[in-house]
Design a protein around this motif. Structure first.
Motif, PDB file in Angstrom:
ATOM      1  N   TYR A  32       0.826  -1.209   0.000  1.00  0.00           N
ATOM      2  CA  TYR A  32       0.000   0.000   0.000  1.00  0.00           C
ATOM      3  C   TYR A  32       0.863   1.264   0.000  1.00  0.00           C
ATOM      4  O   TYR A  32       0.569   2.225  -0.710  1.00  0.00           O
ATOM      5  N   THR A  37       2.009   1.967  -3.372  1.00  0.00           N
ATOM      6  CA  THR A  37       0.918   2.307  -4.291  1.00  0.00           C
ATOM      7  C   THR A  37       0.526   3.777  -4.208  1.00  0.00           C
ATOM      8  O   THR A  37       0.215   4.401  -5.216  1.00  0.00           O
ATOM      9  N   LEU A  48      -3.477  -1.635  -7.604  1.00  0.00           N
ATOM     10  CA  LEU A  48      -4.220  -2.487  -6.667  1.00  0.00           C
ATOM     11  C   LEU A  48      -4.705  -3.783  -7.314  1.00  0.00           C
ATOM     12  O   LEU A  48      -4.933  -4.775  -6.619  1.00  0.00           O
ATOM     13  N   GLY A  56      -4.962  -8.967  -7.792  1.00  0.00           N
ATOM     14  CA  GLY A  56      -6.322  -8.846  -7.270  1.00  0.00           C
ATOM     15  C   GLY A  56      -7.363  -9.269  -8.285  1.00  0.00           C
ATOM     16  O   GLY A  56      -7.049  -9.881  -9.308  1.00  0.00           O
ATOM     17  N   ASP A  88      -8.043  -6.449  -3.711  1.00  0.00           N
ATOM     18  CA  ASP A  88      -6.614  -6.626  -3.962  1.00  0.00           C
ATOM     19  C   ASP A  88      -6.169  -8.034  -3.557  1.00  0.00           C
ATOM     20  O   ASP A  88      -6.953  -8.834  -3.043  1.00  0.00           O
ATOM     21  N   ARG A  89      -4.906  -8.325  -3.791  1.00  0.00           N
ATOM     22  CA  ARG A  89      -4.385  -9.680  -3.534  1.00  0.00           C
ATOM     23  C   ARG A  89      -4.397 -10.066  -2.066  1.00  0.00           C
ATOM     24  O   ARG A  89      -4.233 -11.239  -1.724  1.00  0.00           O
TER      25      ARG A  89
END
Length: 158
Positions: A22, A25, A94, A98, A108-109
């Motif tokens: 995150y 990202t 994301l 995912g 997401d994954r």
């Protein structure tokens, strides 16, 4: 400091991996603190228990929890995007591992659900002209990743 912050319960011991994902990202993001188990802790010494991180000025806590709780789309993170480029950036990042849902939603994954939406969309959907709002809603319902130019064309009746 915010009084209320979300705590995300990760089942697979991957709270640190998720927090790092995150932080990579979002443009304005950082890891603030990592809590590790000590001699008296519930996990082996040195194992990550929780990670405090910040995304765009909002604090989050990623917790390595047990498997009894899982994420669902009933709670999602809403990203307000100013442009299609911003929608594309967050969506593409994301979606790495995912799965897409509908109307700008994805999981997401790690199992966390996100809504990636242009801020302009909310105004179009709440327009006092019900015809414009309805055209926009119908266009949005046919999309997976939201397409701001297409939504604006629908809104304008083009």
């Amino acid at each position: 400091m915010h009084k209320i912050s979300p705590c995300l319960w990760f089942q697979g011991g991957n709270a640190e991996e998720a927090a790092n994902f995150y932080v990579s990202t979002f443009r304005n993001a950082r890891i603030k603190d990592i809590m590790r188990s000590t001699e008296s802790g519930p996990k082996p010494v040195g194992r990550v228990i929780a990670v405090m991180f910040e995304l765009e000025g909002e604090d989050f806590l990623a917790l390595n929890g047990n498997p009894e709780f899982a994420f669902t789309p009933a709670v999602s993170m809403f990203i307000k995007c100013e442009s299609q480029e911003e929608v594309d950036h967050y969506w593409d990042k994301l979606m790495d591992g995912g799965r897409s849902l509908a109307c700008g939603w994805l999981t997401d994954r790690f199992g966390v659900t996100w809504q990636v939406a242009p801020t302009r969309l909310l105004g179009m959907l709440q327009d006092p002209d019900p015809v414009k709002a309805d055209r926009t809603m119908k266009a949005m319902q046919g999309m997976i990743k939201l397409d701001l130019p297409a939504l604006e064309r629908a809104y304008n009746g083009e």
